[in-house]
Design an enzyme around this catalytic site. Structure first.
Site, PDB file in Angstrom:
ATOM      1  N   GLU A 255       0.819  -1.213   0.000  1.00  0.00           N
ATOM      2  CA  GLU A 255       0.000   0.000   0.000  1.00  0.00           C
ATOM      3  C   GLU A 255       0.854   1.265   0.000  1.00  0.00           C
ATOM      4  O   GLU A 255       0.951   1.962   1.009  1.00  0.00           O
ATOM      5  CB  GLU A 255      -0.910   0.015   1.231  1.00  0.00           C
ATOM      6  CG  GLU A 255      -2.093  -0.913   1.151  1.00  0.00           C
ATOM      7  CD  GLU A 255      -2.954  -0.822   2.401  1.00  0.00           C
ATOM      8  OE1 GLU A 255      -2.681   0.040   3.253  1.00  0.00           O
ATOM      9  OE2 GLU A 255      -3.888  -1.614   2.521  1.00  0.00           O
ATOM     10  N   PRO A 256       1.464   1.622  -1.108  1.00  0.00           N
ATOM     11  CA  PRO A 256       2.239   2.877  -1.154  1.00  0.00           C
ATOM     12  C   PRO A 256       1.322   4.083  -1.225  1.00  0.00           C
ATOM     13  O   PRO A 256       0.267   4.049  -1.859  1.00  0.00           O
ATOM     14  CB  PRO A 256       3.038   2.729  -2.455  1.00  0.00           C
ATOM     15  CG  PRO A 256       2.123   1.906  -3.330  1.00  0.00           C
ATOM     16  CD  PRO A 256       1.453   0.935  -2.400  1.00  0.00           C
ATOM     17  N   ARG A 258       2.807   8.027  -0.308  1.00  0.00           N
ATOM     18  CA  ARG A 258       3.710   9.107  -0.700  1.00  0.00           C
ATOM     19  C   ARG A 258       4.705   8.661  -1.763  1.00  0.00           C
ATOM     20  O   ARG A 258       5.120   9.474  -2.592  1.00  0.00           O
ATOM     21  CB  ARG A 258       4.446   9.649   0.529  1.00  0.00           C
ATOM     22  CG  ARG A 258       5.664   8.876   0.965  1.00  0.00           C
ATOM     23  CD  ARG A 258       6.340   9.479   2.178  1.00  0.00           C
ATOM     24  NE  ARG A 258       5.476   9.427   3.345  1.00  0.00           N
ATOM     25  CZ  ARG A 258       5.181  10.489   4.082  1.00  0.00           C
ATOM     26  NH1 ARG A 258       5.673  11.672   3.780  1.00  0.00           N
ATOM     27  NH2 ARG A 258       4.392  10.370   5.135  1.00  0.00           N
ATOM     28  N   CYS A 320      -1.869  33.951  10.651  1.00  0.00           N
ATOM     29  CA  CYS A 320      -1.581  34.685  11.892  1.00  0.00           C
ATOM     30  C   CYS A 320      -1.221  33.723  13.014  1.00  0.00           C
ATOM     31  O   CYS A 320      -1.930  33.599  14.024  1.00  0.00           O
ATOM     32  CB  CYS A 320      -2.777  35.539  12.285  1.00  0.00           C
ATOM     33  SG  CYS A 320      -3.082  36.885  11.139  1.00  0.00           S
ATOM     34  N   GLU A 321      -0.129  32.998  12.827  1.00  0.00           N
ATOM     35  CA  GLU A 321       0.426  32.079  13.816  1.00  0.00           C
ATOM     36  C   GLU A 321       1.943  32.148  13.690  1.00  0.00           C
ATOM     37  O   GLU A 321       2.492  32.151  12.578  1.00  0.00           O
ATOM     38  CB  GLU A 321      -0.017  30.634  13.560  1.00  0.00           C
ATOM     39  CG  GLU A 321      -1.512  30.394  13.605  1.00  0.00           C
ATOM     40  CD  GLU A 321      -2.057  30.275  15.011  1.00  0.00           C
ATOM     41  OE1 GLU A 321      -1.237  30.222  15.957  1.00  0.00           O
ATOM     42  OE2 GLU A 321      -3.291  30.251  15.159  1.00  0.00           O
TER      43      GLU A 321
END
Length: 391
Positions: A255-256, A258, A320-321
């Site tokens: 199950e690849p 990425r 805004c973080e």
């Protein structure tokens, strides 16, 4: 770091001019090549793409045409698979703590469910399933960070080997065929040994089941290099080692996620401000979450400048973080306002994890194949509020 196949500086500039930024740009050729390399490394195996890495139906369809099956974790991913042409027999569903309603809908759609608890087994039986799978924890875990390790001691995914045998017995007693034993150890590893050890252990578990299942799913998690300093996973060697360790009379499932899509895609973003060692761009962790969530590394290139890298810069987004950075200390050519940057290896868990935080709309996606096609239109600002009820 090089651009994906078929994507060059002119392509990126044209996409930015026509479709704006931020935009994900995917190479269909790279996706096909990654699938072919894995299919060659695992002859006779069922290559089952983990849809959660990138659920765009156009990319799912590209993989289906190549011969992939599909691993899903939600009804939404099942529906995305259906829209890409997958039938129920071309998908599996493996999820942690889904609702009974979701499990029943997945069964109704003809998709094999790999259950993760006795309660899930009862729900699937009551829903009228004719076939079922069981997810087991093989006692082996691996991954690029603790947050993505899904096997071994302390992992919440999968039942014990003894519980797996009991669930197989329960299915048989209810007249439901247990056809799959599933396991997944984690995500993003670059060495073959963890998956080989897990394969050996999974085969030992199969030997203690009341029947041998049709499928033995060893999961995915195959990593890719996110920087030039990392060595790529040798999938040909991995395939041989896994096949040597796989000694049960069943179809091997890999199950690849990425591995198939990460290197196919760049995120194109535009420089809005240039400060003292800090560049402000229009893509933030609402667009690409991995750097903020996992402290994950993504290479960055300034495609608007021919010069060699001239300094190190922090790449900051518009959210805004204080943690909204796509990278720290990236070596790029001296930037100017309006320049186009590309963030590399963004095809896995990029758009799939994007959000509307700060009420910023979702980005566009395009694919480069025979030309450039939009595969997801940029969301308009007001579309975020289309389901809001004011009275």
């Amino acid at each position: 770091m090089e651009l994906p196949q078929g994507i060059d500086r002119d392509t990126v500039a044209s996409v930015a001019d026509e479709h704006g930024t931020p935009t994900y740009v995917t190479s269909a050729t790279t996706v096909r090549d990654r699938f072919d390399s894995l299919r060659d490394a695992f002859p006779g195996a069922r290559i089952q793409y983990a849809a959660k890495a990138n659920t765009n139906p156009r990319i799912l369809a590209l993989l289906r045409e190549r011969g992939a099956a599909l691993d899903t974790v939600s009804v939404g991913e099942v529906i995305a698979g259906e829209s890409a042409g997958f039938g129920g027999d071309g998908m599996m569903y493996t999820s942690y703590a889904p609702s009974p309603e979701e499990l029943r809908e997945v069964v109704d759609r003809g998709v094999l469910v790999n259950v993760d608890s006795p309660g899930q087994m009862e729900t699937v039986i009551d829903a009228g399933a004719e076939r079922v799978g069981v997810r087991v924890n093989p006692g082996v875990g691996a991954g690029h960070s603790d947050e993505v390790v899904t096997g071994g001691k302390g992992a919440r995914f999968g039942v014990t080997p003894d519980e797996a045998a009991a669930l197989f017995e329960r299915a048989l007693g209810a007249g439901v065929e247990p056809v799959c034993l599933h396991a997944h150890i984690g995500s993003g590893f670059l060495e073959p040994e963890p998956l080989v050890r897990a394969t050996e252990r999974i085969c030992e578990i199969v030997d203690d089941l009341p029947v041998t299942p049709e499928y033995v799913d060893i999961g995915g998690g195959l990593g890719i290099p996110y920087s030039d300093a990392e060595e790529p996973l040798d999938v040909e060697a991995l395939g041989k080692m896994v096949r040597d360790a796989f000694d049960v009379d069943a179809t091997l499932v890999v199950e690849p996620g990425r591995y198939l899509v990460a290197e196919s895609t760049v995120l194109v973003t535009r420089v809005n401000t240039v400060g003292d060692g800090v560049i402000g761009v229009d893509a933030g962790f609402n667009t690409l979450l991995r750097p903020a969530m996992y402290d994950a590394y993504h290479a960055v290139t300034n495609l608007s400048r021919d010069a060699a890298p001239t300094g190190r810069y922090d790449i900051a987004g518009p959210i805004c973080e204080s943690g909204d950075y796509l990278g720290h200390g990236r070596r790029i050519a001296e930037p100017r306002e309006g320049d186009l940057l590309v963030v590399h290896t963004a095809g896995a868990y990029g758009f799939a994890m994007a959000s509307r935080y700060n009420s910023r709309p979702l980005p566009a996606e395009v694919i480069v194949d025979d030309g450039v096609d939009v595969i997801r239109e940029r969301e308009a600002v007001d579309e975020q509020f289309r389901n809001v009820k004011l009275d």
